[in-house]
Design a protein around this motif. Structure first.
Motif, PDB file in Angstrom:
ATOM      1  N   GLU A 240       6.127 -10.455  -5.858  1.00 28.37           N
ATOM      2  CA  GLU A 240       6.880  -9.295  -5.383  1.00 28.37           C
ATOM      3  C   GLU A 240       6.134  -7.992  -5.712  1.00 28.37           C
ATOM      4  OE1 GLU A 240       9.483 -12.737  -6.092  1.00 28.37           O
ATOM      5  OE2 GLU A 240       8.147 -11.613  -7.422  1.00 28.37           O
ATOM      6  N   GLN A 241       5.569  -7.910  -6.909  1.00 28.53           N
ATOM      7  CA  GLN A 241       4.820  -6.713  -7.295  1.00 28.53           C
ATOM      8  C   GLN A 241       3.587  -6.522  -6.427  1.00 28.53           C
ATOM      9  OE1 GLN A 241       4.246  -7.674 -11.469  1.00 28.53           O
ATOM     10  NE2 GLN A 241       5.556  -5.964 -12.085  1.00 28.53           N
ATOM     11  N   MET A 242       2.879  -7.609  -6.125  1.00 29.97           N
ATOM     12  CA  MET A 242       1.672  -7.511  -5.305  1.00 29.97           C
ATOM     13  C   MET A 242       2.011  -7.022  -3.898  1.00 29.97           C
ATOM     14  SD  MET A 242      -1.575  -7.689  -4.943  1.00 29.97           S
ATOM     15  CE  MET A 242      -2.254  -8.611  -6.325  1.00 29.97           C
ATOM     16  N   LYS A 243       3.058  -7.562  -3.306  1.00 29.47           N
ATOM     17  CA  LYS A 243       3.461  -7.123  -1.960  1.00 29.47           C
ATOM     18  C   LYS A 243       3.870  -5.661  -1.988  1.00 29.47           C
ATOM     19  CE  LYS A 243       6.605  -8.132   1.853  1.00 29.47           C
ATOM     20  NZ  LYS A 243       7.744  -8.959   2.338  1.00 29.47           N
ATOM     21  N   MET A 244       4.623  -5.275  -3.026  1.00 27.33           N
ATOM     22  CA  MET A 244       5.033  -3.874  -3.168  1.00 27.33           C
ATOM     23  C   MET A 244       3.815  -2.967  -3.263  1.00 27.33           C
ATOM     24  SD  MET A 244       5.148  -1.316  -5.716  1.00 27.33           S
ATOM     25  CE  MET A 244       5.247  -2.165  -7.292  1.00 27.33           C
ATOM     26  N   PHE A 245       2.824  -3.362  -4.064  1.00 24.02           N
ATOM     27  CA  PHE A 245       1.642  -2.521  -4.247  1.00 24.02           C
ATOM     28  C   PHE A 245       0.841  -2.381  -2.956  1.00 24.02           C
ATOM     29  CE2 PHE A 245      -2.945  -2.300  -5.093  1.00 24.02           C
ATOM     30  CZ  PHE A 245      -2.998  -1.071  -5.718  1.00 24.02           C
ATOM     31  N   LEU A 246       0.605  -3.484  -2.270  1.00 22.98           N
ATOM     32  CA  LEU A 246      -0.206  -3.456  -1.050  1.00 22.98           C
ATOM     33  C   LEU A 246       0.430  -2.578   0.029  1.00 22.98           C
ATOM     34  CD1 LEU A 246      -1.232  -7.212  -0.881  1.00 22.98           C
ATOM     35  CD2 LEU A 246      -2.791  -5.277  -1.184  1.00 22.98           C
ATOM     36  N   THR A 247       1.744  -2.511   0.038  1.00 18.78           N
ATOM     37  CA  THR A 247       2.421  -1.711   1.062  1.00 18.78           C
ATOM     38  C   THR A 247       2.536  -0.235   0.679  1.00 18.78           C
ATOM     39  OG1 THR A 247       4.548  -2.413   0.115  1.00 18.78           O
ATOM     40  CG2 THR A 247       3.719  -3.648   2.001  1.00 18.78           C
TER      41      THR A 247
END
Length: 332
Positions: A240-247
């Motif tokens: 979830e953190q990785m998806k949040m960061f990439l966006t």
């Protein structure tokens, strides 16, 4: 008309002026301007159009000096020609090999083929994921690339972040305010920035908002435009953190994600966001995945041996146990 140009270090000014101020004199004569300096501040005076061109020439010289290039007559003449022809945006190509120069004047270069591929990937792509063992320069080279992009004014901000995850320890409650509590987790990023810029220059840019070092949780809800963003220790992000960061990616920005999938400190029931991203983002245009290996380790030679030994151990452990063949004995 006057234009003020600031340099980061007095050594850059000395390099730009040259022996007996011959470099600056050539710029003054060519463009019909006057260039004076006070400490790390340069003032270009003259007609507006001449000041604009001379200012771009001085900017180019400072850029070369920041990259550790020795400024000589030939470089000054070539740079003046680039400015006059409107190609001064290519000045950075005059110093390709050096990524950045530290505050102490040390040039930072890729030392291995893997690191060279890593730096080329960062230059070419909007998002670069650098994966590899400790000591391969993933974070340090990414910070060097960020400082270089900031000096070349291709980005307005440097944003460094990492998840606040302890390496198998429980540190408990830390004293101080919020910044004091997160500083220990961000120390490696501070160290790299101090090395590149020096503490005083770092503090100046920090106060202006040009540099931000913050935990990953602070990135939620933001859109980051015209920024060079580095996510360090990405193996400790959740999916979830990785998806949040990439966006968080905005216009005119670059992202570099670094991590080592062999050093995951997450609870066993959590999936590493980095490991998942390597599968999900493979073959996506404008995203590069750069894998560094033990041969790219540039720390103490023993570190390379330690990494290789652990790799050998992990490979052996992942192999299925071989049981000795069962002998069939016939009754006689």
């Amino acid at each position: 008309m006057d234009r003020i140009i600031n340099a980061e270090r007095i050594e850059q000014i000395i390099n730009v002026f040259g022996s007996f101020d011959e470099n600056i004199k050539r710029i003054e004569q060519t463009f019909g301007v006057r260039v004076t300096n006070r400490d790390t501040e340069l003032k270009v005076s003259g007609e507006p159009e001449a000041v604009e061109q001379a200012g771009r020439a001085v900017d180019g010289l400072l850029l070369l000096a920041a990259k550790g290039e020795a400024i000589d007559e030939q470089k000054v003449r070539y740079l003046i020609d680039l400015v006059r022809s409107g190609n001064d945006d290519k000045i950075g190509e005059m110093a390709k090999d050096v990524v950045c120069v530290t505050a102490k004047g040390k040039p930072i270069k890729a030392k291995t083929l893997g690191q060279q591929r890593y730096m080329k990937a960062i230059q070419k792509n909007t998002i670069t994921i650098g994966v590899g063992p400790a000591g391969t320069g993933k974070t340090y080279l990414a910070v060097a690339a960020a400082v270089a992009a900031f000096r070349e004014k291709t980005v307005n901000r440097i944003i460094l972040t990492r998840p606040a995850v302890e390496a198998g320890e429980r540190l408990g409650f830390l004293p101080g305010d919020l910044q004091n509590k997160v500083d220990p987790y961000l120390r490696p990023l501070y160290d790299a920035l101090f090395d590149m810029l020096g503490p005083e220059t770092y503090q100046k840019y920090l106060e202006r908002g040009n540099i931000e070092v913050a935990p990953l949780a602070y990135m939620r809800g933001r859109t980051l435009d015209d920024s060079f963003i580095i996510l360090d220790e990405a193996q400790n992000t959740t999916r979830e953190q990785m998806k949040m960061f990439l966006t968080r990616l905005g216009f005119g920005s670059k992202i570099v994600i670094t991590g080592d999938v062999t050093q995951i400190d997450l609870p066993t029931d959590k999936t590493s966001g980095l490991k998942e991203a390597l599968k999900v983002l493979d073959n996506v245009p404008d995203i590069a995945i750069c894998r560094l290996s033990a041969s790219d380790v540039v720390r103490h030679a023993l570190v390379q041996s330690i990494v290789a030994a652990y790799d050998k151990y992990e490979n052996a452990k992942s192999q299925p146990d071989r049981k000795p063949p069962v002998k069939n004995y016939r009754k006689r």
